[in-house]
Design a protein around this motif. Structure first.
Motif, mmCIF file in Angstrom:
data_model
loop_
_atom_site.group_PDB
_atom_site.id
_atom_site.type_symbol
_atom_site.label_atom_id
_atom_site.label_comp_id
_atom_site.label_asym_id
_atom_site.label_seq_id
_atom_site.Cartn_x
_atom_site.Cartn_y
_atom_site.Cartn_z
ATOM 1 N N ARG A 155 4.424 15.302 -4.320
ATOM 2 C CA ARG A 155 3.297 15.643 -5.449
ATOM 3 C C ARG A 155 2.612 15.183 -4.369
ATOM 4 N NH1 ARG A 155 3.714 9.336 -6.838
ATOM 5 N NH2 ARG A 155 3.536 8.049 -4.615
ATOM 6 N N GLY A 156 0.935 15.648 -5.133
ATOM 7 C CA GLY A 156 -0.186 14.601 -3.867
ATOM 8 C C GLY A 156 -0.929 14.882 -4.798
ATOM 9 N N ASN A 157 -2.323 14.327 -4.590
ATOM 10 C CA ASN A 157 -3.920 14.425 -5.171
ATOM 11 C C ASN A 157 -5.246 14.948 -4.908
ATOM 12 O OD1 ASN A 157 -2.028 12.523 -6.811
ATOM 13 N ND2 ASN A 157 -3.667 10.992 -6.593
ATOM 14 N N SER A 158 -4.817 15.856 -3.530
ATOM 15 C CA SER A 158 -6.518 16.578 -2.827
ATOM 16 C C SER A 158 -6.211 17.553 -3.614
ATOM 17 C CB SER A 158 -6.313 16.833 -0.983
ATOM 18 O OG SER A 158 -4.667 17.936 -1.158
ATOM 19 N N THR A 159 -6.891 17.876 -3.050
ATOM 20 C CA THR A 159 -8.141 19.508 -3.764
ATOM 21 C C THR A 159 -7.710 20.539 -2.535
ATOM 22 O OG1 THR A 159 -9.633 18.542 -5.148
ATOM 23 C CG2 THR A 159 -10.299 20.604 -4.691
ATOM 24 N N ALA B 270 1.713 14.820 2.327
ATOM 25 C CA ALA B 270 2.229 13.607 3.194
ATOM 26 C C ALA B 270 3.633 14.151 2.087
ATOM 27 C CB ALA B 270 1.729 12.706 1.931
ATOM 28 N N ILE B 271 4.231 13.919 3.302
ATOM 29 C CA ILE B 271 5.883 13.594 3.078
ATOM 30 C C ILE B 271 6.312 12.222 3.718
ATOM 31 C CG2 ILE B 271 8.188 14.268 4.271
ATOM 32 C CD1 ILE B 271 6.282 16.594 3.021
ATOM 33 N N GLU B 272 6.825 11.113 2.325
ATOM 34 C CA GLU B 272 6.192 10.279 2.160
ATOM 35 C C GLU B 272 7.157 9.291 3.178
ATOM 36 O OE1 GLU B 272 4.850 8.352 -0.989
ATOM 37 O OE2 GLU B 272 4.573 10.268 -2.503
ATOM 38 N N LYS B 273 9.042 9.374 2.699
ATOM 39 C CA LYS B 273 9.577 9.209 3.381
ATOM 40 C C LYS B 273 9.297 8.777 4.961
ATOM 41 C CE LYS B 273 13.035 8.088 -0.238
ATOM 42 N NZ LYS B 273 13.987 8.959 -1.186
ATOM 43 N N GLU B 274 8.821 10.172 5.850
ATOM 44 C CA GLU B 274 9.339 10.386 6.956
ATOM 45 C C GLU B 274 8.140 10.255 7.258
ATOM 46 O OE1 GLU B 274 10.127 14.523 7.798
ATOM 47 O OE2 GLU B 274 11.359 14.615 5.675
ATOM 48 N N LEU C 120 -1.745 0.074 2.297
ATOM 49 C CA LEU C 120 -1.326 -0.130 0.665
ATOM 50 C C LEU C 120 -2.005 0.963 -0.009
ATOM 51 C CD1 LEU C 120 -3.273 -3.430 0.944
ATOM 52 C CD2 LEU C 120 -1.170 -2.745 0.197
ATOM 53 N N THR C 121 -1.588 1.650 -0.977
ATOM 54 C CA THR C 121 -2.185 2.482 -1.384
ATOM 55 C C THR C 121 -1.182 1.891 -3.226
ATOM 56 O OG1 THR C 121 -2.763 5.076 -2.448
ATOM 57 C CG2 THR C 121 -0.406 4.312 -1.704
ATOM 58 N N HIS C 122 -2.313 3.187 -4.287
ATOM 59 C CA HIS C 122 -0.849 2.769 -5.587
ATOM 60 C C HIS C 122 -0.295 3.706 -6.116
ATOM 61 C CE1 HIS C 122 -1.526 2.413 -10.270
ATOM 62 N NE2 HIS C 122 -2.097 1.340 -9.640
ATOM 63 N N GLY C 123 0.519 3.231 -6.769
ATOM 64 C CA GLY C 123 1.842 4.061 -6.986
ATOM 65 C C GLY C 123 0.924 5.207 -7.352
ATOM 66 N N THR C 124 -0.048 5.677 -7.836
ATOM 67 C CA THR C 124 -0.307 6.833 -8.342
ATOM 68 C C THR C 124 -1.022 7.552 -7.507
ATOM 69 O OG1 THR C 124 -2.629 6.017 -9.300
ATOM 70 C CG2 THR C 124 -0.684 6.424 -10.659
ATOM 71 N N HIS D 188 -7.221 0.231 4.490
ATOM 72 C CA HIS D 188 -6.542 -1.021 3.645
ATOM 73 C C HIS D 188 -7.683 -1.354 2.023
ATOM 74 C CE1 HIS D 188 -3.735 -4.392 3.770
ATOM 75 N NE2 HIS D 188 -4.877 -5.844 3.647
ATOM 76 N N HIS D 189 -6.604 -1.651 1.075
ATOM 77 C CA HIS D 189 -7.301 -0.563 -0.198
ATOM 78 C C HIS D 189 -5.781 -1.253 -0.970
ATOM 79 C CE1 HIS D 189 -9.348 -1.197 -4.099
ATOM 80 N NE2 HIS D 189 -9.986 -1.577 -3.143
ATOM 81 N N ILE D 190 -6.096 -1.861 -2.345
ATOM 82 C CA ILE D 190 -4.621 -1.513 -2.861
ATOM 83 C C ILE D 190 -4.391 -0.448 -4.029
ATOM 84 C CG2 ILE D 190 -4.715 -4.326 -3.393
ATOM 85 C CD1 ILE D 190 -6.134 -4.103 -5.747
ATOM 86 N N TRP D 191 -5.827 0.274 -3.767
ATOM 87 C CA TRP D 191 -5.052 1.224 -4.284
ATOM 88 C C TRP D 191 -5.853 2.728 -3.668
ATOM 89 C CZ3 TRP D 191 -9.875 -0.330 -8.418
ATOM 90 C CH2 TRP D 191 -9.467 -1.424 -9.030
ATOM 91 N N GLY D 192 -5.569 2.321 -2.055
ATOM 92 C CA GLY D 192 -5.751 3.039 -1.537
ATOM 93 C C GLY D 192 -6.973 4.263 -0.973
ATOM 94 N N ASN D 193 -6.861 5.356 -0.609
ATOM 95 C CA ASN D 193 -7.900 6.021 0.292
ATOM 96 C C ASN D 193 -8.080 7.508 -1.163
ATOM 97 O OD1 ASN D 193 -6.080 7.746 1.677
ATOM 98 N ND2 ASN D 193 -8.207 8.492 2.568
ATOM 99 N N GLY D 194 -8.825 8.406 -1.150
ATOM 100 C CA GLY D 194 -9.391 9.345 -1.672
ATOM 101 C C GLY D 194 -10.270 10.063 -0.795
#
Length: 413
Positions: free
Chosen positions: A58-62, A75-79, A107-111, A155-161
């Motif tokens: 998954r991913g949120n970028s454009t 991202a390949i999160e587990k690796e 830190l990031t948010h699950g979404t 470092h933020h609980i909702w991550g970056n973007g």
């Protein structure tokens, strides 16, 4: 004078020379506008699909587009992989990947999966922001040119973007949110810091007091009279910096603590909106010092929650709220002209075609096309059947859409 020429030349020529490209998150103009018209209005999971390719996660970028290449972060999160993927624009075939590995806790948010920032390219190099892993520059074949891994942790609980913004010989980046919130200006050829502005008062959102504040806004560069201004939104304020020196030019109070949208500009006025049911304002640019009282055009203490950014057309501001409400406001007064409910929830930012049509996608994969007109008219709802968080990119009459499962090219074959 020599110091200003590279910046001024690039700004005046970026759109005219490279109109077919979509070089940054919000396009060549940085505001979601396309110079193209007669873009596709109707499509489905099979109709008007030039190609689609499966993405690894998954991913949120454009995606961004330059020439024959489509570029997207992944991202390949587990690796712990933070990647830049490159695809052939005609066929969708993956050409190469580049990136880094970063396994430290972040830190990031699950979404909000890692690599939420979109790339930026000038056709010679690609700049990507991998949050705590750093800022990386690659050539168009995926070879690393430079990197900055010394900027500290995001470092933020909702991550970056936030995404890099390219102009002339410079890269502008809102490194944040969190305690370490810095507006950077890098030399795009070397990665060296030209200037930086440390924004005070940042917080991670952790702890019992849950101090929720931060800016996920990207700066917007515009020429205001005889000078250039780098427009920016921070918690509680809208402001502008000199893009050459980093000096703060002016500031206006009126925003609230969470800023998800990037600024817009029209007719000498900056439009700035907070998220999380916060405030919105319009302020005249070109000022000096604190301009809250003398230059603020209108101020709304509370607007609906929105993640994505809007567009401006014909004296009106258009945006989709988090709840999937299409909104139109009068730019001169801030008054609401219409609110129309569309399907689902929406985090993507609007894209505006040259013939006055707005494009956006919601989180269940429906893509909307409606007229940029004070009289609402929905032209089409097109479903791709998978989650979409990012925005739509436009190039050569085609639309490029990143879903949670696939990268899509929509248009005529």
């Amino acid at each position: 004078m020599k110091r200003t020429l590279p910046l001024v030349f690039a700004l005046s020529s970026l759109v005219s020379l490279h109109a077919e490209n979509w070089p940054m998150w919000r396009g060549a103009n940085g505001d979601g506008t396309s110079v193209e018209s007669k873009l596709p209005e109707k499509w489905s999971q099979t109709e008007n699909v030039v190609w689609k390719v499966e993405l690894p996660e998954r991913g949120n970028s454009t995606p961004v587009v330059w020439g024959d290449k489509v570029l997207v972060t992944q991202a390949i999160e587990k690796e712990g992989k933070r990647l830049l993927l490159c695809f052939d624009k005609k066929t969708g075939k993956q050409l190469w990947e580049a990136g880094t590995i970063y396994k430290e806790p972040e830190l990031t948010h699950g979404t909000n999966p890692y690599c939420a920032a979109s790339p930026a390219t000038d056709g010679e190099r690609v700049i990507v922001y991998f949050a705590s892993a750093g800022v990386f520059c690659y050539d168009m074949n995926g070879k690393e040119v430079w990197k900055r891994t010394d900027l500290g942790k995001q470092h933020h609980i909702w991550g970056n973007g936030t995404s890099p913004v390219l102009a002339g010989d410079r890269v502008f980046l809102n490194f944040g949110p969190g305690e370490n919130t810095v507006l950077y200006c890098f030399d795009k050829k070397t990665g060296k810091t030209i200037w930086q502005h440390k924004e005070p008062g940042g917080a991670s959102g952790e702890g019992a007091d849950k101090k929720w504040l931060g800016s996920w806004s990207d700066p917007l560069l515009r020429k205001i009279g005889a000078r250039y201004e780098l427009l920016m939104c921070y918690p509680t304020r809208a402001c502008a910096f000199d893009p050459l020196s980093g000096k703060e030019l002016w500031t206006s109070g009126g925003l609230t603590n969470l800023v998800y949208n990037s600024p817009l500009f029209a007719d000498g006025v900056m439009i700035a909106m907070s998220g999380y049911g916060g405030a919105a304002l319009a302020v005249k640019t070109g000022g000096d010092g604190d301009v809250t009282e003398k230059n603020r055009v209108w101020h709304l203490p509370k607007v609906s929650q929105r993640i994505g950014s809007g567009v401006v057309h014909g004296g009106y501001h258009y945006i989709l709220s988090d709840g999937g409400i299409a909104e139109c406001r009068d730019l001169k007064t801030g008054e609401m002209v219409f609110q129309e409910r569309l399907k689902g929830n929406n985090w993507s930012s609007l894209v505006l075609s040259a013939d006055g049509k707005c494009y956006a996608a919601n989180q269940i994969g429906d893509c909307f096309v409606f007229k940029a007109s004070p009289k609402f008219e929905l032209l089409a709802t097109n479903s791709l059947g998978e989650k979409i968080i990012g925005s739509i990119a436009v190039s050569d009459g085609q639309l490029f859409i990143r879903g949670y499962k696939h990268l899509w090219c929509i248009g005529k074959k």
